[in-house]
Design a protein around this motif. Structure first.
Motif, PDB file in Angstrom:
ATOM      1  N   GLY A 163      11.463   7.267   7.266  1.00  0.00           N
ATOM      2  CA  GLY A 163      11.914   6.368   6.206  1.00  0.00           C
ATOM      3  C   GLY A 163      13.207   5.633   6.502  1.00  0.00           C
ATOM      4  O   GLY A 163      13.671   4.846   5.671  1.00  0.00           O
ATOM      5  N   VAL A 164      13.824   5.872   7.649  1.00  0.00           N
ATOM      6  CA  VAL A 164      15.112   5.230   7.956  1.00  0.00           C
ATOM      7  C   VAL A 164      15.007   4.445   9.259  1.00  0.00           C
ATOM      8  O   VAL A 164      14.604   4.984  10.294  1.00  0.00           O
ATOM      9  N   THR A 165      15.386   3.164   9.206  1.00  0.00           N
ATOM     10  CA  THR A 165      15.379   2.317  10.393  1.00  0.00           C
ATOM     11  C   THR A 165      16.790   1.789  10.640  1.00  0.00           C
ATOM     12  O   THR A 165      17.702   2.020   9.838  1.00  0.00           O
ATOM     13  N   THR A 166      16.936   1.054  11.742  1.00  0.00           N
ATOM     14  CA  THR A 166      18.246   0.469  12.037  1.00  0.00           C
ATOM     15  C   THR A 166      18.397  -0.921  11.418  1.00  0.00           C
ATOM     16  O   THR A 166      19.360  -1.630  11.727  1.00  0.00           O
ATOM     17  N   LEU A 167      17.457  -1.308  10.563  1.00  0.00           N
ATOM     18  CA  LEU A 167      17.639  -2.566   9.829  1.00  0.00           C
ATOM     19  C   LEU A 167      18.897  -2.449   8.971  1.00  0.00           C
ATOM     20  O   LEU A 167      19.149  -1.410   8.367  1.00  0.00           O
ATOM     21  N   GLN A 168      19.659  -3.529   8.915  1.00  0.00           N
ATOM     22  CA  GLN A 168      20.882  -3.534   8.116  1.00  0.00           C
ATOM     23  C   GLN A 168      20.561  -3.967   6.684  1.00  0.00           C
ATOM     24  O   GLN A 168      19.523  -4.576   6.433  1.00  0.00           O
ATOM     25  N   PRO A 169      21.463  -3.642   5.736  1.00  0.00           N
ATOM     26  CA  PRO A 169      21.205  -4.069   4.359  1.00  0.00           C
ATOM     27  C   PRO A 169      20.934  -5.574   4.293  1.00  0.00           C
ATOM     28  O   PRO A 169      21.629  -6.363   4.928  1.00  0.00           O
ATOM     29  N   GLY A 170      19.909  -5.950   3.557  1.00  0.00           N
ATOM     30  CA  GLY A 170      19.590  -7.365   3.393  1.00  0.00           C
ATOM     31  C   GLY A 170      18.735  -7.940   4.497  1.00  0.00           C
ATOM     32  O   GLY A 170      18.311  -9.098   4.419  1.00  0.00           O
ATOM     33  N   GLU A 171      18.457  -7.155   5.552  1.00  0.00           N
ATOM     34  CA  GLU A 171      17.628  -7.660   6.646  1.00  0.00           C
ATOM     35  C   GLU A 171      16.150  -7.447   6.358  1.00  0.00           C
ATOM     36  O   GLU A 171      15.774  -6.438   5.751  1.00  0.00           O
ATOM     37  N   LEU A 172      15.324  -8.386   6.819  1.00  0.00           N
ATOM     38  CA  LEU A 172      13.885  -8.162   6.760  1.00  0.00           C
ATOM     39  C   LEU A 172      13.260  -8.548   8.089  1.00  0.00           C
ATOM     40  O   LEU A 172      13.812  -9.367   8.842  1.00  0.00           O
ATOM     41  N   VAL A 173      12.126  -7.910   8.380  1.00  0.00           N
ATOM     42  CA  VAL A 173      11.394  -8.188   9.619  1.00  0.00           C
ATOM     43  C   VAL A 173      10.586  -9.461   9.425  1.00  0.00           C
ATOM     44  O   VAL A 173       9.904  -9.627   8.409  1.00  0.00           O
ATOM     45  N   THR A 175       0.814  -1.217   0.000  1.00  0.00           N
ATOM     46  CA  THR A 175       0.000   0.000   0.000  1.00  0.00           C
ATOM     47  C   THR A 175       0.852   1.273   0.000  1.00  0.00           C
ATOM     48  O   THR A 175       0.361   2.332  -0.367  1.00  0.00           O
ATOM     49  N   ASP A 176       2.078   1.182   0.427  1.00  0.00           N
ATOM     50  CA  ASP A 176       3.007   2.303   0.273  1.00  0.00           C
ATOM     51  C   ASP A 176       3.957   2.054  -0.893  1.00  0.00           C
ATOM     52  O   ASP A 176       4.221   2.937  -1.696  1.00  0.00           O
ATOM     53  N   LEU A 177       4.461   0.818  -0.994  1.00  0.00           N
ATOM     54  CA  LEU A 177       5.501   0.534  -1.997  1.00  0.00           C
ATOM     55  C   LEU A 177       5.003   0.821  -3.410  1.00  0.00           C
ATOM     56  O   LEU A 177       5.717   1.450  -4.203  1.00  0.00           O
ATOM     57  N   ILE A 178       3.795   0.375  -3.734  1.00  0.00           N
ATOM     58  CA  ILE A 178       3.360   0.506  -5.135  1.00  0.00           C
ATOM     59  C   ILE A 178       3.153   1.969  -5.511  1.00  0.00           C
ATOM     60  O   ILE A 178       3.436   2.371  -6.636  1.00  0.00           O
ATOM     61  N   ALA A 207      -2.488  -3.706   4.146  1.00  0.00           N
ATOM     62  CA  ALA A 207      -1.317  -3.138   4.822  1.00  0.00           C
ATOM     63  C   ALA A 207      -0.913  -4.014   6.007  1.00  0.00           C
ATOM     64  O   ALA A 207      -1.746  -4.378   6.836  1.00  0.00           O
ATOM     65  N   THR A 208       0.372  -4.330   6.109  1.00  0.00           N
ATOM     66  CA  THR A 208       0.848  -5.165   7.209  1.00  0.00           C
ATOM     67  C   THR A 208       1.356  -4.300   8.366  1.00  0.00           C
ATOM     68  O   THR A 208       1.801  -3.168   8.167  1.00  0.00           O
ATOM     69  N   LEU A 209       1.322  -4.890   9.574  1.00  0.00           N
ATOM     70  CA  LEU A 209       1.880  -4.209  10.739  1.00  0.00           C
ATOM     71  C   LEU A 209       3.385  -4.033  10.549  1.00  0.00           C
ATOM     72  O   LEU A 209       3.950  -2.969  10.834  1.00  0.00           O
ATOM     73  N   ALA A 210       4.042  -5.079  10.033  1.00  0.00           N
ATOM     74  CA  ALA A 210       5.495  -5.004   9.817  1.00  0.00           C
ATOM     75  C   ALA A 210       5.831  -3.890   8.821  1.00  0.00           C
ATOM     76  O   ALA A 210       6.800  -3.142   9.005  1.00  0.00           O
ATOM     77  N   GLY A 211       5.023  -3.760   7.775  1.00  0.00           N
ATOM     78  CA  GLY A 211       5.250  -2.700   6.786  1.00  0.00           C
ATOM     79  C   GLY A 211       5.086  -1.320   7.393  1.00  0.00           C
ATOM     80  O   GLY A 211       5.827  -0.386   7.069  1.00  0.00           O
ATOM     81  N   ASN A 212       4.126  -1.193   8.311  1.00  0.00           N
ATOM     82  CA  ASN A 212       3.885   0.095   8.963  1.00  0.00           C
ATOM     83  C   ASN A 212       5.122   0.555   9.740  1.00  0.00           C
ATOM     84  O   ASN A 212       5.466   1.739   9.724  1.00  0.00           O
ATOM     85  N   ILE A 213       5.822  -0.394  10.388  1.00  0.00           N
ATOM     86  CA  ILE A 213       7.033   0.030  11.114  1.00  0.00           C
ATOM     87  C   ILE A 213       8.225   0.186  10.166  1.00  0.00           C
ATOM     88  O   ILE A 213       9.035   1.093  10.337  1.00  0.00           O
ATOM     89  N   CYS A 214       8.300  -0.676   9.140  1.00  0.00           N
ATOM     90  CA  CYS A 214       9.468  -0.602   8.240  1.00  0.00           C
ATOM     91  C   CYS A 214       9.496   0.686   7.420  1.00  0.00           C
ATOM     92  O   CYS A 214      10.561   1.182   7.076  1.00  0.00           O
ATOM     93  N   ASN A 215       8.318   1.234   7.105  1.00  0.00           N
ATOM     94  CA  ASN A 215       8.286   2.511   6.387  1.00  0.00           C
ATOM     95  C   ASN A 215       8.794   3.649   7.249  1.00  0.00           C
ATOM     96  O   ASN A 215       9.199   4.692   6.742  1.00  0.00           O
ATOM     97  N   ALA A 216       8.724   3.444   8.574  1.00  0.00           N
ATOM     98  CA  ALA A 216       9.234   4.433   9.529  1.00  0.00           C
ATOM     99  C   ALA A 216       8.673   5.831   9.284  1.00  0.00           C
ATOM    100  O   ALA A 216       9.388   6.824   9.374  1.00  0.00           O
ATOM    101  N   SER A 217       7.384   5.890   8.978  1.00  0.00           N
ATOM    102  CA  SER A 217       6.744   7.202   8.885  1.00  0.00           C
ATOM    103  C   SER A 217       6.597   7.763  10.292  1.00  0.00           C
ATOM    104  O   SER A 217       6.188   7.049  11.202  1.00  0.00           O
ATOM    105  N   PRO A 218       6.919   9.057  10.493  1.00  0.00           N
ATOM    106  CA  PRO A 218       6.714   9.650  11.825  1.00  0.00           C
ATOM    107  C   PRO A 218       5.246   9.616  12.237  1.00  0.00           C
ATOM    108  O   PRO A 218       4.928   9.687  13.419  1.00  0.00           O
ATOM    109  N   ALA A 219       4.340   9.512  11.247  1.00  0.00           N
ATOM    110  CA  ALA A 219       2.907   9.539  11.531  1.00  0.00           C
ATOM    111  C   ALA A 219       2.296   8.135  11.585  1.00  0.00           C
ATOM    112  O   ALA A 219       1.081   8.004  11.653  1.00  0.00           O
TER     113      ALA A 219
END
Lengths: 275, 176
Positions: A156-166, A33-36, A109-121
């Motif tokens: 839009g920025v998290t502490t996930l490292q390159p190649g990591e997924l939730v 819902t955000d990516l596309i 929309a997934t809960l994991a996606g909601n945190i990974c997008n790291a929107s302040p809102a």
């Protein structure tokens, strides 16, 4: 939309391998819902989109495990607010999930996606923060668990490292009584991004937790272990955007106080009702 | 890539580009233009379809994601061509349709709401349809159509489309 290759792994190992292989050229597709939207407007132009919805280990599920409720990465908002386990233990998250987008968006929309997008809102994040959520991630270096408060850097920025997924989000089950509540301010009822979003959790040991979003580059969590919480100090950490079209800084700061009082009152009521 | 789906009860296979959406595939490859393209950001609901039992904005779903799935569009709401569901008839009776562009999406969302909540309150109707915008602002008539359908006051299911076209216009519609 610019052309890309589409991969649909069915195991977590394959998903991790694909992300490692394509590095920054890959984007993870969960609810979309955000990516596309961002693929269409050109914000992102990956050469590969890795759809993780068919990964067995990430299939939608809310399960009770090790003193926590575990929400798999494929779980959507509708699953969250319809879950009796969630309704029983985490009502502020249920209330937040109900406010995300529309029925059509919540079905996707997934809960994991909601945190990974790291929107302040992000609607669900203040509730997840006051419930001390933990994020499970996997990547080339293996698995790790990240306290949600350590997950966000800025929009839009998290502490996930390159190649990591939730892979999942854990919500620890409280040991004592807890009262919690969610509040949100939008310009219109219904489909809108929040001008202020916040959650409060109180427990019978006297702890007060407040988390708020839409008031700075990332959502913030505050905890007081007893006595009157230093609310003015907590409010002073807010940094509302001076240029946002949604609400002026003064309005947001005023509403932060009002909504905090409302959430405190609702949380207190729920704490007493739990007695 | 090859995508197979059960579309309005029929198994269909199409060859689509990975970056094409379900909306693109429905309209351009499968010829079902009832589903509308409008905002393309998941705000307006004109592209609403049912995918695996849940309504979604088909502009935010890749066609590839629907592979193996079950899709219902507005063309598949009524059991047979030329027929209307009770909700569709109620939209006509209540004058819920003006320009008509948003109506396929409104019908999909209204149908979904009544499947989940057979007797919704006004607030539940407003929330169930919150993802569907109507720029003619026919919201009152649309909500009323859902209400009378839930109350069992709408005409019986499967009213022939032909007879509905000779139906008298609702009182607030000016016949030009």
């Amino acid at each position: 939309m610019r052309a890309f290759a589409y991969e649909r792994p069915t195991t977590l190992a394959d998903a991790v391998a694909l992300l490692a292989e394509h590095g920054p050229d890959a984007r993870i597709l969960a609810g979309g819902t955000d990516l596309i939207i961002r693929l269409r407007d050109g914000t992102y132009a990956p050469s590969v989109v890795v759809d993780v919805k068919r990964v067995r280990e990430l299939a939608p599920a809310i399960t009770q495990t090790d003193g926590a409720l575990r929400v798999s990465a494929g779980t959507v908002m509708t699953d969250i607010h319809d879950s009796p386990l969630m309704q029983r233990w985490f009502p502020a998250l249920v209330d937040a999930a109900r406010f995300v987008g529309s029925v059509q968006i919540r079905n996707r929309a997934t809960l994991a996606g909601n945190i990974c997008n790291a929107s302040p809102a992000a609607d669900t994040v203040p509730s997840l923060l006051v419930y001390d959520a933990r994020v499970h991630a996997i990547g080339p270096a293996g698995e790790r668990t990240i306290p949600l408060d350590d997950f966000f850097v800025r929009s839009g920025v998290t502490t996930l490292q390159p190649g990591e997924l939730v892979t999942a989000i854990d919500l620890p089950l409280p040991s004592g009584r807890v009262g919690s509540a969610f509040q949100r301010r939008t310009r219109r009822r219904g489909h809108d991004l929040a001008s202020v979003t916040l959650a409060v959790a109180l427990d019978d040991a006297g702890t007060t937790r407040l988390a708020y979003g839409s008031l700075g580059p990332r959502p913030l969590l505050f905890v007081s272990e007893g006595g009157a919480p230093p609310l003015d100090d907590w409010f002073a950490a807010a940094r509302p955007s001076p240029t946002s079209m949604r609400a002026s800084p003064d309005y947001r700061l005023a509403m932060l106080r009002v909504l905090t009082q409302r959430a405190m009152a609702a949380a207190r009521e729920r704490l007493e009702a739990a007695a | 890539m090859q995508v197979s789906l059960t579309l309005n009860g029929r198994i269909r296979t199409v060859d689509v580009a990975p970056h094409h959406t379900l909306l693109d595939a429905l309209r351009d490859d499968l010829g079902l233009t009832g589903t509308k393209e409008c905002c393309l950001v998941g705000e307006c609901g004109a592209c609403t379809v049912r995918l695996n039992g849940r309504i979604v904005d088909s502009c935010l779903v890749l066609a590839a994601e629907a592979d193996g799935g079950e899709v219902t569009t507005v063309e598949g709401l009524a059991p047979d061509p030329g027929q209307l569901t009770r909700l569709q008839s109620a939209f006509i009776d209540k004058g819920a349709v003006q320009c008509g562009f948003c109506i396929p999406g409104q019908l999909m969302a209204g149908d979904d709401l009544l499947r989940r909540v057979p007797h919704p309150s006004r607030a539940e109707i407003e929330e169930g349809l919150a993802g569907n915008l109507c720029r003619c602002a026919c919201y009152e008539q649309i909500f009323a159509a859902v209400e009378v359908t839930a109350a069992g006051e709408a005409p019986a299911e499967s009213v022939a489309a032909e007879s509905s076209s000779v139906r008298e216009l609702p009182p607030h519609v000016v016949d030009q």
